[in-house]
Each structure stands twice: as structure tokens, then as C-alpha cells.
Design a protein around this motif. Sequence first.
Motif, PDB file in Angstrom:
ATOM      1  N   HIS A  30       0.869  -1.174   0.000  1.00 18.90           N
ATOM      2  CA  HIS A  30       0.000   0.000   0.000  1.00 18.90           C
ATOM      3  C   HIS A  30       0.906   1.224   0.000  1.00 18.90           C
ATOM      4  N   ALA A  31       1.047   1.841  -1.165  1.00 20.50           N
ATOM      5  CA  ALA A  31       1.979   2.955  -1.338  1.00 20.50           C
ATOM      6  C   ALA A  31       1.248   4.284  -1.254  1.00 20.50           C
ATOM      7  N   ARG A  32       1.739   5.148  -0.369  1.00 18.87           N
ATOM      8  CA  ARG A  32       1.200   6.498  -0.243  1.00 18.87           C
ATOM      9  C   ARG A  32       2.330   7.503  -0.433  1.00 18.87           C
ATOM     10  N   VAL A  33       2.053   8.516  -1.253  1.00 18.74           N
ATOM     11  CA  VAL A  33       2.986   9.624  -1.415  1.00 18.74           C
ATOM     12  C   VAL A  33       2.210  10.906  -1.197  1.00 18.74           C
ATOM     13  N   ALA A  34       2.658  11.703  -0.224  1.00 17.19           N
ATOM     14  CA  ALA A  34       2.046  12.998   0.066  1.00 17.19           C
ATOM     15  C   ALA A  34       3.167  13.999   0.311  1.00 17.19           C
ATOM     16  N   LYS A  35       3.092  15.123  -0.376  1.00 13.89           N
ATOM     17  CA  LYS A  35       4.118  16.156  -0.272  1.00 13.89           C
ATOM     18  C   LYS A  35       5.498  15.572  -0.513  1.00 13.89           C
ATOM     19  N   ARG A  36       5.568  14.679  -1.510  1.00 11.81           N
ATOM     20  CA  ARG A  36       6.819  14.092  -1.986  1.00 11.81           C
ATOM     21  C   ARG A  36       7.447  13.113  -1.007  1.00 11.81           C
ATOM     22  N   ARG A  37       6.695  12.658  -0.015  1.00 10.78           N
ATOM     23  CA  ARG A  37       7.222  11.685   0.932  1.00 10.78           C
ATOM     24  C   ARG A  37       6.497  10.360   0.756  1.00 10.78           C
TER      25      ARG A  37
END
Length: 377
Positions: free
Chosen positions: A269-276
Motif C-alpha cells: 500500500h503505497a502512499r505519497v504525500a508532499k513528496r514523501r
Amino acid sequence: MLRSRPARILLAALLTFALLIPIAYYFAVQRLKVAVEQGLGARAQVGDVVVRWNALELRDVVVRAGDGWPVQDELRARVVRVVPALVSLLRGDIAVRELRLEGAYLSMLRARNGRLRLLPSVLEPADALGSASEPTGAAQSEVPAEQVPAAPTRVIQFDSIVLADGALDYCDATVARKPHCIPLRALDGRLSDLRIPTLDAESALALAGTVTGPTRDGRLALDGRLTLATRDMDLKLGLTGVDLRSVEPYLVKAADAGVKRGVLDLSMHARVAKRRLDAPGQLTLSELELIEHGHSALGLPRALVVSALKDRSGRIQVDFTLKGNLDDPKFSLNEVMASRFAAAVAEGLGVSIGGLAEGVGKAAGGIGESLRKLFGN
């Protein structure tokens, strides 16, 4: 007589309006035809174009790849069907209710800098003018303001992009000098809410298909949301029954060892928020056998270490979490994955290696380096 005359005028007006609508729609679709052909770029070839009263069909579409692309074509499609919104064709921007690709082939490249590239002729018009080779250095990240082209005046909004019985080659230049390509076949998917060329809308993605391998085929499932312009995402990836030899470069360096046989299952489960990036997952290897080339891990033959890691069902199961800042030039997804896998291997052996378990690697010392060498990393 007075009553019948207004009735006849009204009827004539309605008939005229009814005739004008399809005529206006036809010419509007012709306008869309020109926009689509221009949008495909100079390297595109279209066998036939059929303008229907409510849609546009392009048949035998081919978009050739430029220099530096790992395969011959960026896109091939038996049929591309475009169903536009009538009102939008009379305005500046264009809205497409559905773009349907039947019998289509796409190629995707993960460049050496980790950048994912798809259809550069269409989505990267500035880069495509030269070649499809990877942008390097400051030319990619630091463009003088006076050289930045003005924002396009026309945007195409796709409500839905449908892929039916498609194929995709995913080529990765980060794991080998010659990009390693993984063939995905029998793909069915849908991408909603895509704006070209701004790519600033949050899109919903659902994709399912087959991962073709040398001895067996696995299954792929991808579902979630992403914003291409910012790379923000919330995606769930599942791989089931994949031939390990298809993904061998991600686990084994050819100079150290090879995969004789094996099966891979992966959920993430991949999450990217604000480049993190924050991506927890689980990796399971079954029926694993390595080809030895005289190297060892922890002073023992690799085969013995692999055997010690297997459970009673003959599987190696690894829980991991990938974390990192996408803007950090030192961040490497491959290195993070290798470190997390080595940490999980250590836990399976009952070895505590501190920093390596946190994905750092440097504090692990000789044991950590030996564990990395188990799979040639």
C-alpha cells in the motif's frame, strides 16, 4: 388558418434545429480529429480515421519511440475510440467522456533517475522534440524561467480512459545497464479524471492483468488514486504467483548468483504525500532455488541460508515498509527495498542489526553487508 401558420413555423424551426445539431456535431468532431492527430505528435501514424455522429475512431494507431527508448514503439492500438462532450467542442477546452483503447500496446520506462515515463511524445512534448532519451542533470530540474514555455491554451479533459485487452512493457533502467522489461498482458483497466497536458487532476486508477514469465504467468492488480503532476498517490499493488525470474534483477546481481526457480507474491500500500513515500507491504517467496556462483552469505553457502529462512511450507515471508523523501537526491527506492529486505532476513535468522532494520544500513556492520550479499545486493 391563423393557428396552423404558427404551428407550421414552429414545426419548421424544430426541424431546422434538429438538422443543425448533427451537422454542428459533425464539424465539431472534425475539429476534435485535428486536435487528436496533433496531440499524438510527429512520430504517430494512423491507418484510418472514422468520424461518426457521436464519436471519433482511429484505427491501426502507432506512435514510434524516439532515440533512447528501450523498445520500438510507445503505443500501438487496433482501435482508439473517442467519445467527446458536445458542448465542449464549441469551447476552447475539450472534454472527452470516454477514450477507449482496444487491443492496445503501451511501453513505460523507469529512467535511471527513477522518473516514470509514459508516452513522452504526447505527455512530454518539449522533451519529445529532441529524443526520448532521459533528461540529465540541471537540464531536468533547473530550467531558466525565461525558457519555460507558456502554458497551453487548450486542455483536454478525459472523464474516463478505458484499456481493453491491452499489453504493456514495463522497462526499468535502474536495475540494469540495459533496461529490464517486464511484460504485462491481458490488461483491463480504467483511469478517470485526466487533464492533458497539465496532469493536475486527481485520477482514479484500476488495472488488472497478467505478468508473463519464463515458466509461469502471475497476476497483477493495482487500484487507487494518483495525481501525476505532483506524484501524490494512494495505491494498492498486488502481485500473485509471479515467476521470480521475471523480477530477478530486483533481487539478484547476475555476477553473484541467479534464480533457478521461484514464485513471488507481493502486497503493498503505497502512499505519497508532499513528496514523501510511506509504503508498507509483504513479500513472499516460494519454491526458491538460487544458482550458486561460488559466493556465500554469513560464511555459509546461499542455499543453506535460504533453506534456514523457509517456513514449514517452504516459503520466505518478509514484512517491510518503504519510506523516503522523493526530493532527496540520495533517496533510491531500490536501495531502500534492499535494506528492508536484508533487515527482514536478519529478523528471520534471529539477528539484531540495529540501523539496518530501520533501512539505514550503515550501522549494521559486517553482518548487514553479508545479509545484503545473500541476494547479491
